[in-house]
Enzyme design. Structure first.
Site, mmCIF file in Angstrom:
data_model
loop_
_atom_site.group_PDB
_atom_site.id
_atom_site.type_symbol
_atom_site.label_atom_id
_atom_site.label_comp_id
_atom_site.label_asym_id
_atom_site.label_seq_id
_atom_site.Cartn_x
_atom_site.Cartn_y
_atom_site.Cartn_z
ATOM 1 N N LYS A 31 4.264 -9.940 20.673
ATOM 2 C CA LYS A 31 5.327 -9.443 21.562
ATOM 3 C C LYS A 31 6.506 -8.997 20.707
ATOM 4 C CE LYS A 31 8.233 -12.190 24.050
ATOM 5 N NZ LYS A 31 9.579 -11.664 23.841
ATOM 6 N N ASP A 58 8.254 -5.760 24.852
ATOM 7 C CA ASP A 58 9.079 -6.513 25.808
ATOM 8 C C ASP A 58 10.501 -5.954 25.816
ATOM 9 O OD1 ASP A 58 10.218 -8.506 27.395
ATOM 10 O OD2 ASP A 58 10.299 -9.971 25.768
ATOM 11 N N LYS A 60 11.931 -4.781 28.770
ATOM 12 C CA LYS A 60 12.483 -5.045 30.122
ATOM 13 C C LYS A 60 13.311 -3.874 30.643
ATOM 14 C CE LYS A 60 12.765 -10.082 29.459
ATOM 15 N NZ LYS A 60 12.593 -10.224 27.991
ATOM 16 N N ASP A 63 16.680 0.737 34.916
ATOM 17 C CA ASP A 63 17.564 1.902 34.922
ATOM 18 C C ASP A 63 17.201 2.741 36.140
ATOM 19 O OD1 ASP A 63 19.252 4.094 34.008
ATOM 20 O OD2 ASP A 63 18.992 3.300 31.980
ATOM 21 N N THR A 117 14.668 -16.589 33.361
ATOM 22 C CA THR A 117 14.705 -18.061 33.435
ATOM 23 C C THR A 117 16.029 -18.623 32.911
ATOM 24 O OG1 THR A 117 13.414 -18.010 31.416
ATOM 25 C CG2 THR A 117 12.234 -18.574 33.413
ATOM 26 N N ARG A 178 5.296 -25.246 25.277
ATOM 27 C CA ARG A 178 5.584 -26.179 24.191
ATOM 28 C C ARG A 178 4.403 -27.124 23.983
ATOM 29 N NH1 ARG A 178 8.404 -22.921 23.043
ATOM 30 N NH2 ARG A 178 10.580 -22.903 22.417
ATOM 31 N N ARG A 208 8.412 -19.954 18.786
ATOM 32 C CA ARG A 208 8.724 -20.933 17.745
ATOM 33 C C ARG A 208 7.675 -22.013 17.470
ATOM 34 N NH1 ARG A 208 14.530 -21.337 20.330
ATOM 35 N NH2 ARG A 208 13.160 -20.781 22.072
#
Ligand code: C5P
Length: 233
Positions: A31, A58, A60, A63, A117, A178, A208
């Site tokens: 991504k 990505d 987003k 417009d 989120t 996670r 991560r």
């Protein structure tokens, strides 16, 4: 091809390339978001694709319909596998995005972002969106579905709700993943990969927990192995 999308959240292309080389031959997907794309541009996307990686762009888009439609075509011309737009751009914008991709033989998956989120109900109220967060997510998910979008980015905790109340056919792409032992960082509502697959996620976006691991390849392969029982999704 893997259903894990690794978020390349690196500040510069050199670091990102260093990382992608470690993942050669794994069939993972990548991504590329606003930071890396703004720094490294379409050439970087093409470079990864030439190496056989699928790219989720990505950016987003949000417009006026014409601008978003043209941006979607530019992304499709670049050959990306998946791209996304904000459902909050409204029906006409979503339909224009869908229409813009109809003439491609192999169009990218067109995915909607419902409610970021990072926003809670207080934030939504401040920008004029009344009601519970889930109601807003569901309303936008239904809108995206009726406009013919292929799927949604959502929290893993929203998968069941969307599959039950909107459609089983939407591809659900879930960040906020996670491992049982990894730190939550700034993510609040998380699930483990196994939980997300059990809930019905089609693709997991993981940053991560893989990118900062001492041995990213091993972490990726371990997560990949844990998918096997749910591989029919
Ligand atoms: O490092 P981590 O696994 O938290 O990375 C998650 C990725 O998914 C980041 O690139 C983040 O911007 C993205 N994302 C998210 N939550 C959303 C939408 C996208 O974490 N609702």
């Amino acid at each position: 091809m893997s259903s894990i999308i690794i978020a390349l959240d690196f500040a510069n292309p050199e670091e990102a390339l260093d990382f992608t080389e470690k993942m050669a031959n794994t069939h993972c997907r990548f991504k590329i978001g606003k930071e890396l794309f703004t720094r490294a541009g379409p050439n970087f996307v093409e470079h990864l694709q030439k190496q056989g990686f699928k790219v989720f762009l990505d950016l987003k888009y949000h417009d006026i319909p014409n601008t978003v439609a043209k941006a979607c075509q530019a992304a499709a011309d670049l050959g990306v596998w998946m791209l996304n737009v904000h459902a909050l751009g409204g029906r006409n914008m979503l339909m224009a995005a869908r229409e813009a991709l109809t003439h491609y033989t192999n169009p990218p998956l067109l995915i909607a972002v419902s409610i970021l989120t990072s926003l809670d109900e207080k934030d939504l109220c401040e920008i004029g969106l009344q009601g519970r967060l889930e109601e807003n997510v569901l309303r936008l998910a239904k809108l995206a579905h009726t406009c013919g979008l292929d799927g949604l980015v959502c929290s893993p905790l929203e998968i069941k709700l969307i599959h039950t109340k909107v459609s089983q056919d939407l591809q659900l792409i879930t960040p906020g993943i996670r491992l049982a032992h990894s730190p939550k960082d700034d993510q609040k509502r998380t699930m483990t990969p196994t939980e997300a697959w059990q809930a019905g996620a089609n693709y997991l976006v993981i940053g991560r927990p893989i990118t900062t691991a001492a041995d990213p390849l091993k972490v990726f392969l371990d997560i990949e192995k844990s998918r096997q029982p749910y591989a029919s999704h």
